[in-house]
Each structure stands twice: as C-alpha cells, then as structure tokens.
Design a protein around this motif. Structure first.
Motif, PDB file in Angstrom:
ATOM      1  N   SER A 140       0.877  -1.151   0.000  1.00  0.00           N
ATOM      2  CA  SER A 140       0.000   0.000   0.000  1.00  0.00           C
ATOM      3  C   SER A 140       0.923   1.212   0.000  1.00  0.00           C
ATOM      4  O   SER A 140       1.935   1.234   0.648  1.00  0.00           O
ATOM      5  CB  SER A 140      -0.892  -0.038   1.233  1.00  0.00           C
ATOM      6  OG  SER A 140      -0.703   1.096   2.009  1.00  0.00           O
ATOM      7  N   THR A 141       0.607   2.195  -0.813  1.00  0.00           N
ATOM      8  CA  THR A 141       1.558   3.293  -1.003  1.00  0.00           C
ATOM      9  C   THR A 141       1.250   4.510  -0.141  1.00  0.00           C
ATOM     10  O   THR A 141       2.091   5.368   0.050  1.00  0.00           O
ATOM     11  CB  THR A 141       1.580   3.726  -2.483  1.00  0.00           C
ATOM     12  OG1 THR A 141       0.249   3.785  -2.953  1.00  0.00           O
ATOM     13  CG2 THR A 141       2.367   2.745  -3.321  1.00  0.00           C
ATOM     14  N   SER A 154       0.299   4.628   3.088  1.00  0.00           N
ATOM     15  CA  SER A 154       0.465   4.544   4.536  1.00  0.00           C
ATOM     16  C   SER A 154       1.869   4.959   4.953  1.00  0.00           C
ATOM     17  O   SER A 154       2.782   5.032   4.146  1.00  0.00           O
ATOM     18  CB  SER A 154       0.204   3.115   4.986  1.00  0.00           C
ATOM     19  OG  SER A 154       1.059   2.273   4.261  1.00  0.00           O
ATOM     20  N   PRO A 172       5.201   4.130   6.695  1.00  0.00           N
ATOM     21  CA  PRO A 172       5.962   2.995   7.222  1.00  0.00           C
ATOM     22  C   PRO A 172       6.615   3.365   8.548  1.00  0.00           C
ATOM     23  O   PRO A 172       7.031   4.511   8.738  1.00  0.00           O
ATOM     24  CB  PRO A 172       7.025   2.750   6.147  1.00  0.00           C
ATOM     25  CG  PRO A 172       7.187   4.064   5.461  1.00  0.00           C
ATOM     26  CD  PRO A 172       5.904   4.830   5.620  1.00  0.00           C
ATOM     27  N   ASP A 197       7.502   2.636   0.005  1.00  0.00           N
ATOM     28  CA  ASP A 197       6.675   2.832   1.199  1.00  0.00           C
ATOM     29  C   ASP A 197       5.884   1.558   1.469  1.00  0.00           C
ATOM     30  O   ASP A 197       5.329   0.967   0.551  1.00  0.00           O
ATOM     31  CB  ASP A 197       5.704   3.998   0.988  1.00  0.00           C
ATOM     32  CG  ASP A 197       6.380   5.326   1.256  1.00  0.00           C
ATOM     33  OD1 ASP A 197       7.503   5.301   1.824  1.00  0.00           O
ATOM     34  OD2 ASP A 197       5.812   6.369   0.900  1.00  0.00           O
ATOM     35  N   LYS A 198       5.823   1.182   2.717  1.00  0.00           N
ATOM     36  CA  LYS A 198       5.174  -0.080   3.075  1.00  0.00           C
ATOM     37  C   LYS A 198       4.260   0.119   4.275  1.00  0.00           C
ATOM     38  O   LYS A 198       4.515   0.972   5.119  1.00  0.00           O
ATOM     39  CB  LYS A 198       6.230  -1.127   3.455  1.00  0.00           C
ATOM     40  CG  LYS A 198       7.129  -1.541   2.305  1.00  0.00           C
ATOM     41  CD  LYS A 198       6.380  -2.461   1.361  1.00  0.00           C
ATOM     42  CE  LYS A 198       7.273  -2.875   0.215  1.00  0.00           C
ATOM     43  NZ  LYS A 198       6.585  -3.810  -0.674  1.00  0.00           N
ATOM     44  N   ASP A 199       3.249  -0.708   4.337  1.00  0.00           N
ATOM     45  CA  ASP A 199       2.379  -0.710   5.502  1.00  0.00           C
ATOM     46  C   ASP A 199       2.700  -1.950   6.331  1.00  0.00           C
ATOM     47  O   ASP A 199       2.387  -3.063   5.928  1.00  0.00           O
ATOM     48  CB  ASP A 199       0.913  -0.741   5.043  1.00  0.00           C
ATOM     49  CG  ASP A 199      -0.037  -0.858   6.224  1.00  0.00           C
ATOM     50  OD1 ASP A 199       0.443  -0.847   7.385  1.00  0.00           O
ATOM     51  OD2 ASP A 199      -1.251  -0.954   5.988  1.00  0.00           O
TER      52      ASP A 199
END
Lengths: 299, 354
Positions: free
Chosen positions: A7-8, A10, A12, B86-88
């Motif tokens: 998912s871009t 959110s 990290p 970017d990672k969740d």
C-alpha cells in the motif's frame, strides 16, 4: 493474494526496518576503459556518492563480487576487479553479453547507477598466508585474480606469501585484460608471470603461445602441502587444467575455484544459484575442488 | 498454558473489537476455493473449509511485491537512485491459518532471517502478523503432516491455536502476541479445556493415514541420492507447469525485475520456480539444469536432502498435500521420498547420523 503488502499511502514505521540488503549504494561512473580489441570488455570505475557507503563497502576482500544495479534495467553479479588496497574507487570489468551488461556498455562517464555488495566469500587469504600461490586465469575471468595479485603485491602484504606464480591466457594479445599491469608484473622478480595467448600473428610477440593448461604444465611449480592453486576461467579451461594440477601434485583441497551461476539477490535468499546445499552467491563463489566434488555440478 | 473459551455467539463481536487495533485476514470462499484475504468490516472469516487452494505464504511473501522505487527523469537529481518503497507494516492478524501452513512459514523464516542478512520485506510482514491458527479436525486424504514434522494441532509458528467445538472455540494462547490478540478481542474466559483439546487432537491425528518416509534422508550420501537411477522415472510425466512450487507453502524462490512506466520505475520481486528452465539459464545459453529431470530432482533434493543437511530441522515440507493434490500428472512427493529413503538406507554419508 489481495492482502499483499504494497500500500503506497500509509506511513511505514521506519524504526522497524532492518538494514535493507537489496538497496544499492548510488555510484557515479568515474572512468570507462575499453579493455579488449573487440570492445566486448570494458572496465568501469565507480566512485560512491556517499562517503558512508564507501566506508561500508571498503572492507571487501579479493575474490568477492557485487551486484551492479541499473535503474529500469536490472542487476548483474560481477567480480570486483579493484583491490582492497586501492582506495577511493571500485572497478569492474564487464563482458557485453546480456541485457544489463549491454546497457552498461552504452553508459557514459558521469552517469549514476548502483552497486550492492560486497557479496559472497573470497579467496581464503588466511589459509594462503605463508604459502606458495599459483594463479591460473583465462579470458575475462581474470578480474578477481587481478584484485588478488594487486593485494598480494602490496608492500604490506607481499612478505606474507612465499612464491607467487601467475599463468594468464587469452585468445589473442588484443584480448588480454590489464595489459599495462601484465607487462609490469612480467618484469618483477617477486612474481613469476607467464602470459600466454592461444595464437597470434604478431611476429614481435615475446610471451608464450599455447592454451593455458599446457603452459601451466610447463611453467607452474610442483604442488605440495605448502602450495595452493587458484583457478578462474571458462569451463573448458578449468576442465583441462584440473588434470594438469593433479599431475603437478596439487590436492583437491588445495585447488581453489570461483564459480558462476545465474543469480538475482546475491545474498542467499532467492534460491536460484544453488548447487546442492550450497548457494554460489553466499556460500561461494569460492570453493575448493574438494567441496565441489561433493556437490552436484549444477553450474 | 492458558485455554480460553470463546462462545461462537461472541465470535463476530470479538473480531470486530480486535479489528480496532489491527487488520484482519482470513479464509474467504471465492470461485469454489478458499483463499486468505483481508476481511472487510463486518466480514467474518469462513472457517468451514479444509484448506486454502494456494498456501497462505503470501502473507509474508506476496506473489509480486515492490521492493524499491526510483525516478528515471533526467532532470531529477535523484534520477536512477533507488529508494525503499513505502510499506504498511501495521499490525494484522490472520485468522484460521492451518497449523501446517504456520509451521511452513516458520521453516521459510530460516531462509529470510540469517546471521548475515535479514530480508526486510519478509520479516517486517511476518513480524507484523499475529497467527491465529485453526486446528484441523477433518484433514484431506492427501494430508501427511504427521510424518512431515507437523500435525493437525501443531503449534509451531502459531500465536493462538483455535480448536473447534460444537458451541465454542477453545483457544490456546501460545505466545504473548497471542495473549494480546485474545485480550484485544475481549476473549478472556479461562477454562479447563486441556482434556477436550487432547481428545480432539488424538482423533484428528488418527484420521491422517498418509505418510512420507524420511528417516534415512539425513544420513544419506548426497551424491548417491543425486545419481540414483529413479529420477528419469519420477520426472517422466512432468510438464514443467510449476503448480507444485506455486502452491507449496515452503517454496520461496523469487525473481527480481525492474518495471518502468512514464519515467517512474520499480524494482519488484515475483515468485519464481525451479521447475522453469529460465530459472537457471546463463546469459551464454548454458543451463546447468537444462532438462526436466534436473529440475524435478532439484525440487525433491532441495526439500528432502539439501534443506535437511543445511538446517538439521527436518524436511522442507509440512505435508499439506497441495502439490500431490494439484499436480496435473500425479507426481507425488511421498513416492519420491520413499525412493530416496530407500537409497539412503544403503548409501550413508561419511558423517553418520548423530
């Protein structure tokens, strides 16, 4: 799998992230040397954009490799041709063969790309100390051998080794790598240098003519418990050099080889370069012949 | 060990409560098969299933995953420089994973979590996950977990083990993470369910009759196995489809590829398979595993010998039976293992079993 994790939007939590071994260090191409008359071999000299990255890479040892990484193209594992005793840059000699190497051959001084490494194991320098070292190389597989020779000839290191003998051959004089250095090494008295070519029509050629295995048989010293041979070259050269070394008295655990296989991750994760339980990228690329004898020859 | 009783009437409510602090993933029926998917608010996991068609390895190892991003815009000073995607990695719980599949993830962890290198993608996803397993009472005919180092009530790799009873679940909290999940869901009614769990466990184990023979693999001589005369026969029917590695919970091989569009690029990894010729082919065209015999042998040797030798933690197989079940030409790991085991009985390696 729809719950897949990219998912871009959110945020990290960076503190959780461990050091990412897939992230290349950015480097600038500082110099490009055409090494061979057919232009299939070029040496790329890289400088690191970030001094911290250079410091992390600097601990490499002769025999290791790195992944050269080009955005939008991909990565290739290439042996490190520069030597740990050469500071401020790293060098790789690359044969133009596939997608990434062909792209790299068209890049220019000043272009930015990436390097991941150093990767893999290295020639067993601790074991080699106090020993005679025979180096047998063929074609463009001479890169990590160059790194090794420069390392051993460094004034701080030369006393650590006994006799050093090098047999290096290529198809023709114009295909020899690092010619200036070869000629310089030929003149030294602390290194027995034997340059050879498969054939040449140059009447002034003053070195050997012949394939690497017979020249090794003529020139290389006898093997004994104090002697090791490092062999790096095309499969056909390795195949015919092995019986020569056996005849000279080199035990299989004194014959050291560097293997190649198709690789991706370079850190032992992606699974493709395995030969038996060993991964060429992480457990190798350097193995003794004795180790390889106990392993499926899937390289 | 704490055992919590969860009334089925309270189940959905508890899940919604847990969802306030984490995402929930569970089995969902789709096109006749179950797969593990993120559950929408109000959606309950469908626990009336034997097992998912694909293994849930994608929980930590998505089939395709962006690793790095970059711009290829020459006017951007960052052109060509790789950045972390970017990672969740927010907390999540997977509800209803079968014990064999959780054990499989624990095995695969050994590949991605090493002394020298840590794979951040795999580990961050794995560590973000609470594994709430569902014990198997009705195993498939092809299940052989009990002889593959796992079992229908195996607790390895799980944070909570749920045991299905007519009106309630018995939940064993196996780790702190598991305890926290039970608390987050409001499941706190302790009970003395140990006897009921043991009874169900024995009954489930008795239902698994298929076996894999492995006892002589560890001591077997690698090259004797590699050079055995049965590989051509084992591989004869293989059509190189890769279904076995695709469905396998313990297969982790991957490819890395760059993809670009309109000046933006990603470096991603995708599942790959040792069953495909391109997996090992060199740029020169030389392929060290250029026949399907090589490739089929590689799959079985990796699972049943190389892995065994490398980690000394048993075989790289949990007996889920998916490859047996789904192979279009009926190649069976149990038969391959039996043949290897027989060779291992006679051809011992120099270092004998400890």
């Amino acid at each position: 799998m729809t719950m897949a994790a990219h998912s871009t939007q959110s945020t990290p939590s960076r503190e959780e992230l461990v050091d990412n071994p897939y992230l290349p260090y950015p480097v600038r191409i500082d110099d490009i040397t055409v090494e061979s008359e057919d232009r299939s071999l070029k040496t790329f000299k890289f400088v690191f954009l970030n001094p911290d990255d250079e410091a992390k890479f600097a601990a490499y040892k002769a025999g290791q490799f790195a992944e050269l990484s080009i955005a939008g193209v991909g990565e290739i594992p290439i042996g490190i041709a520069s030597s740990p005793v050469e500071k401020g840059f790293i060098k790789f000699t690359v044969n133009k063969a596939g997608v990434v190497t062909s792209h790299l051959h068209n890049m220019q001084v000043g272009d930015i790309m990436g390097v991941r490494g150093p990767l893999g194991n290295w020639y067993p320098w601790e074991t080699l100390e106090g020993k005679n070292v025979l180096i047998v190389g063929g074609g463009f597989a001479f890169t990590t051998l160059r790194s090794s020779i420069i390392y051993m000839l460094d004034p701080a290191n030369r006393p650590k080794f006994k006799d050093i003998t090098v047999v290096y051959g290529a198809r023709s004089p114009g295909m020899l790598l690092y010619k200036d250095e070869l000629i310089e090494w030929e003149k030294r008295d602390d290194l027995n240098m034997h340059i050879t070519v498969d054939g040449t029509d140059d009447p002034d050629w003053k070195y050997n003519v012949g394939f690497v295995p017979p020249i090794t048989e003529q020139k290389a010293p006898q093997g004994d418990p104090d002697s090791y041979a490092i062999v790096c070259g095309p499969p056909i050269m390795i195949k015919f050099t092995q019986p020569v070394l056996e005849k000279l008295g080199y035990d299989h655990d004194h014959i050291i080889l560097s293997l190649e296989n198709r690789m991706k991750c370079g850190i032992g994760m992606c699974g493709r370069c395995g030969i038996g339980r060993e991964l060429v990228c992480k457990d190798g690329p350097v193995f003794t012949l004795n180790q390889i004898n106990q392993t499926p020859r899937e390289y | 060990m704490k055992v919590i009783k969860i009334e089925k009437s309270q189940w959905a409510e508890g899940l919604e409560k847990a969802r306030q602090s984490m995402r929930l993933i569970g089995p969902v029926a789709e096109k006749g098969y179950h797969s593990f998917q993120e559950l929408a608010p109000g959606q309950a996991p469908d626990l009336d299933f034997q097992n998912s068609r694909l293994s849930p390895k994608g929980l930590a190892f998505p089939q395709s995953e962006v690793m790095l991003t970059y711009t290829m815009d020459k006017n951007d000073p960052e052109c060509g420089i790789m950045k972390e995607a970017d990672k969740d990695y927010g907390p999540r719980a997977v509800i209803g994973i079968r014990p064999c599949d959780a054990k499989a993830l624990a095995l695969v962890k050994m590949n991605f979590d090493t002394d020298e290198y840590k794979d951040p993608y795999w580990l961050n996803l794995y560590n973000a996950t609470t594994f709430v397993g569902l014990a198997c009472d009705a195993p498939c005919a092809t299940c052989f977990c009990t002889t593959a180092g796992s079992g229908p009530f195996d607790e390895q790799g799980l944070d909570v083990l749920l045991v299905d009873q007519p009106e309630h679940y018995l939940a064993k909290a196996l780790t702190d993470k598991g305890t926290q999940w039970l608390q987050a869901a409001g499941f706190t009614a302790e009970t003395d369910g140990a006897a009921a769990i043991d009874k169900a466990k024995s009954a489930a184990q008795a239902r698994i009759t298929a076996k894999i023979e492995t006892e002589h693999l560890r001591g077997a001589d690698t090259m004797a196995l590699y050079n055995a005369d049965f590989w051509e026969d084992v591989a004869f029917a293989c059509i190189n489809c890769g279904t076995c590695t695709f469905t396998c919970p313990t297969c982790w091989c991957f490819d890395i590829q760059d993809e670009t569009s309109r000046g933006q690029g990603v470096r991603m990894r995708n599942w790959d398979s040792c069953m495909f010729p391109i997996f090992t082919v060199h740029t020169t065209g030389h392929n060290p595993r250029d026949t399907k015999i090589h490739r089929v042998r590689q799959r079985f040797m990796h699972k049943l010998k190389y892995f065994v030798d490398k980690y000394d933690q048993g075989i790289m197989c949990v007996g889920c039976g998916r490859c047996v079940n789904q192979c279009p030409v009926n190649i069976d790991i149990r038969r391959a293992s039996a043949l290897m085991n027989r060779v291992g009985q006679d051809a011992r390696c120099a270092v004998q079993e400890g």
